[in-house]
Design a protein around this motif. Structure first.
Motif, PDB file in Angstrom:
ATOM      1  N   PHE A 146     -42.650  62.664  -3.079  1.00 49.46           N
ATOM      2  CA  PHE A 146     -42.310  63.472  -4.260  1.00 49.46           C
ATOM      3  C   PHE A 146     -42.168  64.941  -3.862  1.00 49.46           C
ATOM      4  O   PHE A 146     -41.300  65.645  -4.350  1.00 49.46           O
ATOM      5  CB  PHE A 146     -43.390  63.337  -5.341  1.00 49.46           C
ATOM      6  N   LYS A 147     -43.038  65.387  -2.973  1.00 51.43           N
ATOM      7  CA  LYS A 147     -42.967  66.785  -2.552  1.00 51.43           C
ATOM      8  C   LYS A 147     -41.653  67.062  -1.820  1.00 51.43           C
ATOM      9  O   LYS A 147     -41.022  68.084  -2.025  1.00 51.43           O
ATOM     10  CB  LYS A 147     -44.162  67.145  -1.660  1.00 51.43           C
ATOM     11  N   ASP A 148     -41.252  66.087  -0.973  1.00 51.77           N
ATOM     12  CA  ASP A 148     -39.988  66.249  -0.246  1.00 51.77           C
ATOM     13  C   ASP A 148     -38.816  66.295  -1.212  1.00 51.77           C
ATOM     14  O   ASP A 148     -37.881  67.070  -1.052  1.00 51.77           O
ATOM     15  CB  ASP A 148     -39.772  65.063   0.710  1.00 51.77           C
ATOM     16  N   PHE A 150     -38.757  67.039  -4.573  1.00 54.57           N
ATOM     17  CA  PHE A 150     -38.686  68.141  -5.536  1.00 54.57           C
ATOM     18  C   PHE A 150     -38.916  69.508  -4.895  1.00 54.57           C
ATOM     19  O   PHE A 150     -38.666  70.532  -5.537  1.00 54.57           O
ATOM     20  CB  PHE A 150     -39.666  67.893  -6.697  1.00 54.57           C
ATOM     21  N   ASP A 151     -39.422  69.506  -3.662  1.00 52.98           N
ATOM     22  CA  ASP A 151     -39.582  70.728  -2.889  1.00 52.98           C
ATOM     23  C   ASP A 151     -40.317  71.840  -3.650  1.00 52.98           C
ATOM     24  O   ASP A 151     -39.775  72.934  -3.858  1.00 52.98           O
ATOM     25  CB  ASP A 151     -38.189  71.205  -2.425  1.00 52.98           C
ATOM     26  N   VAL A 152     -41.498  71.521  -4.112  1.00 54.66           N
ATOM     27  CA  VAL A 152     -42.302  72.506  -4.850  1.00 54.66           C
ATOM     28  C   VAL A 152     -43.721  72.518  -4.296  1.00 54.66           C
ATOM     29  O   VAL A 152     -44.121  71.577  -3.615  1.00 54.66           O
ATOM     30  CB  VAL A 152     -42.377  72.181  -6.370  1.00 54.66           C
ATOM     31  N   PRO A 153     -44.488  73.558  -4.605  1.00 50.38           N
ATOM     32  CA  PRO A 153     -45.872  73.597  -4.100  1.00 50.38           C
ATOM     33  C   PRO A 153     -46.698  72.409  -4.599  1.00 50.38           C
ATOM     34  O   PRO A 153     -46.496  71.917  -5.706  1.00 50.38           O
ATOM     35  CB  PRO A 153     -46.423  74.907  -4.659  1.00 50.38           C
ATOM     36  N   LEU A 154     -47.605  71.975  -3.730  1.00 47.83           N
ATOM     37  CA  LEU A 154     -48.453  70.811  -4.036  1.00 47.83           C
ATOM     38  C   LEU A 154     -49.903  71.263  -4.189  1.00 47.83           C
ATOM     39  O   LEU A 154     -50.430  71.989  -3.342  1.00 47.83           O
ATOM     40  CB  LEU A 154     -48.329  69.807  -2.879  1.00 47.83           C
ATOM     41  N   SER A 236     -50.066  69.807   5.926  1.00 46.26           N
ATOM     42  CA  SER A 236     -50.802  71.071   5.769  1.00 46.26           C
ATOM     43  C   SER A 236     -50.126  71.988   4.763  1.00 46.26           C
ATOM     44  O   SER A 236     -50.687  73.003   4.380  1.00 46.26           O
ATOM     45  CB  SER A 236     -50.892  71.810   7.102  1.00 46.26           C
ATOM     46  N   ASN A 237     -48.907  71.636   4.369  1.00 44.25           N
ATOM     47  CA  ASN A 237     -48.177  72.469   3.415  1.00 44.25           C
ATOM     48  C   ASN A 237     -48.651  72.128   1.987  1.00 44.25           C
ATOM     49  O   ASN A 237     -47.878  71.715   1.147  1.00 44.25           O
ATOM     50  CB  ASN A 237     -46.672  72.215   3.589  1.00 44.25           C
ATOM     51  N   THR A 238     -49.934  72.296   1.788  1.00 42.42           N
ATOM     52  CA  THR A 238     -50.555  72.007   0.492  1.00 42.42           C
ATOM     53  C   THR A 238     -51.234  73.293   0.048  1.00 42.42           C
ATOM     54  O   THR A 238     -51.939  73.918   0.827  1.00 42.42           O
ATOM     55  CB  THR A 238     -51.606  70.882   0.637  1.00 42.42           C
TER      56      THR A 238
HETATM   57  C1  NAG Z   1     -43.719  74.034   2.257  1.00 40.73           C
HETATM   58  O1  NAG Z   1     -43.416  73.623   0.946  1.00 40.73           O
HETATM   59  C2  NAG Z   1     -42.503  74.476   0.267  1.00 40.73           C
HETATM   60  C3  NAG Z   1     -42.381  73.903  -1.139  1.00 40.73           C
HETATM   61  O2  NAG Z   1     -41.993  72.576  -1.098  1.00 40.73           O
HETATM   62  C4  NAG Z   1     -41.189  74.497   0.998  1.00 40.73           C
HETATM   63  O3  NAG Z   1     -40.288  75.340   0.334  1.00 40.73           O
HETATM   64  C5  NAG Z   1     -41.425  74.982   2.416  1.00 40.73           C
HETATM   65  O4  NAG Z   1     -40.207  74.911   3.139  1.00 40.73           O
HETATM   66  C6  NAG Z   1     -42.460  74.100   3.094  1.00 40.73           C
HETATM   67  N1  NAG Z   1     -42.787  74.665   4.400  1.00 40.73           N
HETATM   68  C7  NAG Z   1     -42.802  73.911   5.487  1.00 40.73           C
HETATM   69  C8  NAG Z   1     -43.176  74.628   6.738  1.00 40.73           C
HETATM   70  O5  NAG Z   1     -42.520  72.728   5.480  1.00 40.73           O
END
Ligand code: NAG
Ligand code: NAG
Length: 330
Positions: A146-148, A150-154, A236-238
């Motif tokens: 889902f994160k991939d 919608f590309d939003v903070p988790l 780790s991108n949480t």
């Molecule tokens: C981390 O997540 C944000 C939001 O989804 C995204 O824009 C960013 O590219 C991601 N950073 C990495 C290093 O994956």
């Protein structure tokens, strides 16, 4: 000048009354987990946020900005989705060693139920703009699909104290010499042998959780036909972890700013405990039924769960509580 100030005031007001589009994902079926999250979700909904919630139980929110997708485990046999008996009938050390195996297995199943649901597949195909994903952090990693998309903070939320495999992604210290692994039931003051067990337990749980999670990746990808491709940078991108713990109930430990203890967040109607302040002692008033309830818990019996199992932390707390009462009274 007045006009400029007025515009500034309006911008501030509108900025603070804005609401967010939040996608909340609870892939695990446990009812007790739902009970922790429900008040949080209801509070977010009543705060005016536009919510899309995925879970097994309804959050009972009547609001035109609230949509929920209720999952159904068609593979479930009988009333319970998991029989705790298989856990308590084996020796303690074996049941603790089994934890990563049992939990990742349940995790794959919850990912399968969620990702093969046609409503979820539809959701993943839509080009919706969410502002945030709030998801349970427990035994699976399929929320990254889902994160991939919608590309939003988790933001993670846990129904228990922090799982050993969640510290690393936040850089949160989990030194096993004095921080007890939440599966091993030790207290903070461990003797040498308990510390050795705690070190081995931490590595065992972490290593097997990751080995099994990586091994199950292909299976999880096949449920949704989407790439998961987990790696350290990705997990780790949480942004934040809200952990259901509190130092007054468990133990004090160092936390990085991305990990926040929110123990007690599930209590909607706060009631004052009745208390009597006498000399240097503070007594809580307990009734006969409280004592009965405490004793029945000490005897390891909880009729609602159907098996002789009780959350060890609650048990330890209750025993301590009883000790305080008894020692203060005599
Ligand atoms: C981390 O997540 C944000 C939001 O989804 C995204 O824009 C960013 O590219 C991601 N950073 C990495 C290093 O994956
Ligand atoms: C709320 O979110 C849904 C999608 O989840 C979207 O279709 C709808 O337009 C949003 N409503 C508002 C008022 O933002």
């Amino acid at each position: 000048m007045k006009v400029f100030e007025l515009i500034f005031l309006f911008v501030c007001i509108f900025k603070s009354i804005g609401s967010y589009d939040i996608l909340a994902i609870f892939p695990h079926e446990g009812r007790s987990h739902h009970n922790v999250f429900a008040p949080v979700i209801r509070r977010l909904a009543s705060g005016g946020h536009n919510m899309t919630v995925i879970g097994y139980y309804s959050f009972k929110v009547e609001n035109k900005h609230f949509r929920e997708i209720i999952l159904e485990d068609t593979m479930k046999q009988g009333e319970y989705f998991f029989d705790l008996k298989s856990f308590v009938d084996v020796p303690w050390s074996i049941s603790q060693a089994m934890i990563p195996f049992v939990l990742t297995d349940l995790g794959v199943r919850s990912c399968q139920v969620m990702l093969s649901n046609s409503k979820i597949q539809n959701l993943l195909k839509q080009n919706i703009k969410f502002d945030l994903i709030l998801a349970e952090f427990f035994n699976s990693e399929c929320i990254h699909i889902f994160k991939d998309q919608f590309d939003v903070p988790l933001v993670g939320i846990s129904a228990s104290t922090i799982m050993p495999w969640h510290n690393d992604r936040f850089g949160n210290p989990d030194n096993p010499s004095y921080i007890p692994n939440n599966h091993l039931w030790h207290e903070m003051k461990m003797n040498f042998f308990e510390r050795v067990e705690n070190v081995l337990g931490l590595y065992w749980h972490n290593i097997f959780y990751w080995i099994l999670t990586m091994k199950n990746q292909n299976k999880i990808e096949s449920f949704s036909e989407r790439r998961l491709r987990l790696n350290h940078a990705k997990i780790s991108n949480t942004s934040l972890l809200l952990a259901n713990s509190h130092f007054s109930l468990t133990y004090p430990r160092p936390l990085v700013p991305g990990v926040i203890e929110v123990g007690g967040i599930h209590i909607e109607d706060k009631k004052m405990l009745p208390w009597i302040h006498a000399a240097n002692n503070v007594f809580f008033e307990v009734t006969a039924s409280d004592i009965e309830c405490i004793i029945s818990e000490i005897l390891f019996y909880n009729p609602t769960m159907g098996v002789g199992f009780y959350d060890p932390w609650v048990l330890v707390l209750r025993v301590r509580f009883l000790q305080i009462i008894i020692f203060d009274l005599i």
